[in-house]
Write a protein that holds these residues in place. Structure first.
Motif, mmCIF file in Angstrom:
data_model
loop_
_atom_site.group_PDB
_atom_site.id
_atom_site.type_symbol
_atom_site.label_atom_id
_atom_site.label_comp_id
_atom_site.label_asym_id
_atom_site.label_seq_id
_atom_site.Cartn_x
_atom_site.Cartn_y
_atom_site.Cartn_z
ATOM 1 N N SER A 7 0.845 -1.203 0.000
ATOM 2 C CA SER A 7 0.000 0.000 0.000
ATOM 3 C C SER A 7 0.877 1.248 0.000
ATOM 4 O O SER A 7 2.007 1.215 0.523
ATOM 5 C CB SER A 7 -0.916 -0.003 1.229
ATOM 6 N N PRO A 8 0.401 2.342 -0.622
ATOM 7 C CA PRO A 8 -0.804 2.371 -1.452
ATOM 8 C C PRO A 8 -0.563 1.668 -2.782
ATOM 9 O O PRO A 8 0.580 1.377 -3.125
ATOM 10 C CB PRO A 8 -1.020 3.872 -1.641
ATOM 11 N N SER A 9 -1.604 1.448 -3.550
ATOM 12 C CA SER A 9 -1.416 0.836 -4.868
ATOM 13 C C SER A 9 -0.922 1.879 -5.868
ATOM 14 O O SER A 9 -0.187 1.541 -6.800
ATOM 15 C CB SER A 9 -2.712 0.193 -5.354
ATOM 16 N N ASN A 10 -1.331 3.121 -5.644
ATOM 17 C CA ASN A 10 -0.877 4.225 -6.481
ATOM 18 C C ASN A 10 -0.536 5.412 -5.595
ATOM 19 O O ASN A 10 -1.219 5.665 -4.606
ATOM 20 C CB ASN A 10 -1.963 4.658 -7.475
ATOM 21 N N LYS A 11 0.523 6.138 -5.986
ATOM 22 C CA LYS A 11 0.902 7.328 -5.231
ATOM 23 C C LYS A 11 1.429 8.368 -6.218
ATOM 24 O O LYS A 11 2.356 8.094 -6.986
ATOM 25 C CB LYS A 11 1.994 6.985 -4.209
ATOM 26 N N VAL A 12 0.799 9.542 -6.184
ATOM 27 C CA VAL A 12 1.294 10.671 -6.963
ATOM 28 C C VAL A 12 1.828 11.689 -5.968
ATOM 29 O O VAL A 12 1.137 12.058 -5.023
ATOM 30 C CB VAL A 12 0.182 11.295 -7.827
ATOM 31 N N THR A 13 3.056 12.125 -6.178
ATOM 32 C CA THR A 13 3.664 13.067 -5.255
ATOM 33 C C THR A 13 4.402 14.151 -6.021
ATOM 34 O O THR A 13 4.780 13.979 -7.175
ATOM 35 C CB THR A 13 4.642 12.341 -4.309
ATOM 36 N N GLY A 16 10.378 16.548 -4.676
ATOM 37 C CA GLY A 16 10.913 17.112 -3.442
ATOM 38 C C GLY A 16 10.235 16.619 -2.181
ATOM 39 O O GLY A 16 10.781 16.781 -1.080
ATOM 40 N N LYS A 17 9.063 16.009 -2.307
ATOM 41 C CA LYS A 17 8.356 15.476 -1.150
ATOM 42 C C LYS A 17 8.913 14.106 -0.793
ATOM 43 O O LYS A 17 9.505 13.414 -1.621
ATOM 44 C CB LYS A 17 6.862 15.347 -1.455
ATOM 45 N N ASP A 18 8.666 13.695 0.466
ATOM 46 C CA ASP A 18 9.037 12.360 0.913
ATOM 47 C C ASP A 18 7.840 11.426 0.765
ATOM 48 O O ASP A 18 6.694 11.848 0.919
ATOM 49 C CB ASP A 18 9.446 12.378 2.387
ATOM 50 N N VAL A 19 8.112 10.138 0.461
ATOM 51 C CA VAL A 19 7.036 9.150 0.379
ATOM 52 C C VAL A 19 7.423 7.906 1.160
ATOM 53 O O VAL A 19 8.609 7.579 1.287
ATOM 54 C CB VAL A 19 6.697 8.766 -1.081
ATOM 55 N N GLU A 20 6.390 7.221 1.665
ATOM 56 C CA GLU A 20 6.580 5.940 2.344
ATOM 57 C C GLU A 20 5.726 4.889 1.670
ATOM 58 O O GLU A 20 4.529 5.082 1.465
ATOM 59 C CB GLU A 20 6.169 6.044 3.818
ATOM 60 N N LEU A 21 6.348 3.768 1.350
ATOM 61 C CA LEU A 21 5.644 2.655 0.730
ATOM 62 C C LEU A 21 5.683 1.487 1.709
ATOM 63 O O LEU A 21 6.727 1.200 2.305
ATOM 64 C CB LEU A 21 6.329 2.257 -0.583
ATOM 65 N N ARG A 22 4.541 0.792 1.819
ATOM 66 C CA ARG A 22 4.434 -0.255 2.841
ATOM 67 C C ARG A 22 4.288 -1.629 2.210
ATOM 68 O O ARG A 22 3.653 -1.778 1.153
ATOM 69 C CB ARG A 22 3.220 0.033 3.723
ATOM 70 N N CYS A 23 4.855 -2.614 2.873
ATOM 71 C CA CYS A 23 4.746 -4.000 2.423
ATOM 72 C C CYS A 23 4.419 -4.911 3.607
ATOM 73 O O CYS A 23 5.133 -4.911 4.615
ATOM 74 C CB CYS A 23 6.050 -4.462 1.778
ATOM 75 N N ASP A 24 3.341 -5.684 3.472
ATOM 76 C CA ASP A 24 2.986 -6.718 4.445
ATOM 77 C C ASP A 24 3.277 -8.079 3.809
ATOM 78 O O ASP A 24 2.549 -8.494 2.897
ATOM 79 C CB ASP A 24 1.499 -6.648 4.809
ATOM 80 N N ILE A 79 11.397 7.105 0.469
ATOM 81 C CA ILE A 79 12.167 7.880 -0.504
ATOM 82 C C ILE A 79 12.054 9.343 -0.101
ATOM 83 O O ILE A 79 10.948 9.901 -0.041
ATOM 84 C CB ILE A 79 11.648 7.693 -1.940
ATOM 85 N N GLN A 80 13.188 9.944 0.186
ATOM 86 C CA GLN A 80 13.197 11.353 0.583
ATOM 87 C C GLN A 80 13.471 12.234 -0.628
ATOM 88 O O GLN A 80 14.156 11.828 -1.581
ATOM 89 C CB GLN A 80 14.288 11.585 1.633
ATOM 90 N N VAL A 89 7.270 1.424 -10.664
ATOM 91 C CA VAL A 89 6.486 0.531 -9.823
ATOM 92 C C VAL A 89 7.433 -0.125 -8.827
ATOM 93 O O VAL A 89 8.452 -0.703 -9.222
ATOM 94 C CB VAL A 89 5.766 -0.547 -10.658
ATOM 95 N N TYR A 90 7.107 0.003 -7.558
ATOM 96 C CA TYR A 90 7.928 -0.572 -6.493
ATOM 97 C C TYR A 90 7.258 -1.867 -6.032
ATOM 98 O O TYR A 90 6.118 -1.875 -5.591
ATOM 99 C CB TYR A 90 8.112 0.413 -5.347
ATOM 100 N N LEU A 91 8.000 -2.957 -6.160
ATOM 101 C CA LEU A 91 7.477 -4.293 -5.869
ATOM 102 C C LEU A 91 8.144 -4.868 -4.626
ATOM 103 O O LEU A 91 9.361 -4.742 -4.447
ATOM 104 C CB LEU A 91 7.736 -5.233 -7.049
ATOM 105 N N CYS A 92 7.355 -5.495 -3.805
ATOM 106 C CA CYS A 92 7.843 -6.174 -2.620
ATOM 107 C C CYS A 92 7.591 -7.668 -2.799
ATOM 108 O O CYS A 92 6.588 -8.075 -3.402
ATOM 109 C CB CYS A 92 7.107 -5.650 -1.394
#
Lengths: 112, 110
Positions: A7-13, A16-24, A79-80, A89-92
């Protein structure tokens, strides 16, 4: 859950912004991998976790990228100061120590 | 340098027309070779693991084989639902990451 969940499945940023991608990962899987797939490109290795430790971080492209894993389960890729070239696409994936890995559906990151 | 190469890049088949996809590798100390299927907008789906030369695995219309230098994914009498990108990956004895090829995009025409 039955499979690897991201999650999330899609992220638009914005650049210069930071993002966090989660994997369960799949419950009980000790190994966890992050890969990146750019349009028309193969899967690019980022980082490997065994339990909570990361013995192989060799694929992280710059110090703007970091990842952690807690409780031997959930992992977060951060990602900062995002750049347009981070769009991908970031895959876990997770596996039982060594062997076949099961992938999540991925997070599509778009940096505008 | 360790490398995984898949060919062809793209393949169009008529329904029922059998063919093979190739994955050649130049790695030192192979632990395993893996085949995945990837549909558009989805993550790769595991198909097979092969560990030693001479090994074969089958699932429905797919059969994977392994030699010391390459693996083949044979598709027998394909159907349109077999259309996808097929990825090959290797894992070495000295590490844990998977090295992926760039895939073969298969289109099966009804």
């Amino acid at each position: 859950g039955a499979g690897v969940s991201q999650s999330p499945s899609n992220k638009v940023t914005e650049k210069g912004k930071d993002v966090e991608l989660r994997c369960d990962p799949i419950s009980g899987h000790t190994a966890l991998y992050w890969y990146r797939q750019s349009l028309g490109q193969g899967l690019e290795f980022l980082i490997y976790f065994q339990g909570n430790s990361a013995p192989d971080k060799s694929g992280l492209p710059s110090d703007r990228f970091s990842a952690e894993r807690t409780g031997g389960s959930v992992s977060t890729l951060t990602i900062q100061r995002t750049q347009q070239e981070d769009s991908a696409v970031y895959l876990c994936a997770s596996s039982l120590y060594q062997g076949k890995a099961f992938f999540g559906q991925g997070t599509r990151l778009t940096v505008v | 340098e360790d490398q995984v190469t898949q060919s062809p890049e793209a393949l169009r088949l008529q329904e029922g027309e059998s063919s093979s996809l190739n994955c050649s590798y130049t790695v030192s100390g192979l632990r395993g070779l893996f085949w995945y299927r990837q549909d558009p907008g989805k993550g790769p789906e595991f198909l097979f693991t092969l560990y030693s030369a001479g090994e074969e695995k089958e699932k429905e219309r797919l059969k994977a084989t392994l030699t010391k230098k390459e693996s083949f994914l044979h598709i027998t009498a394909p159907k349109p639902e077999d259309s996808a990108t097929y990825l090959c990956a290797v894992q070495m004895n000295t590490g844990n990451q998977f090295y992926f090829g760039t895939g073969t995009s298969l289109t099966v025409i009804p």
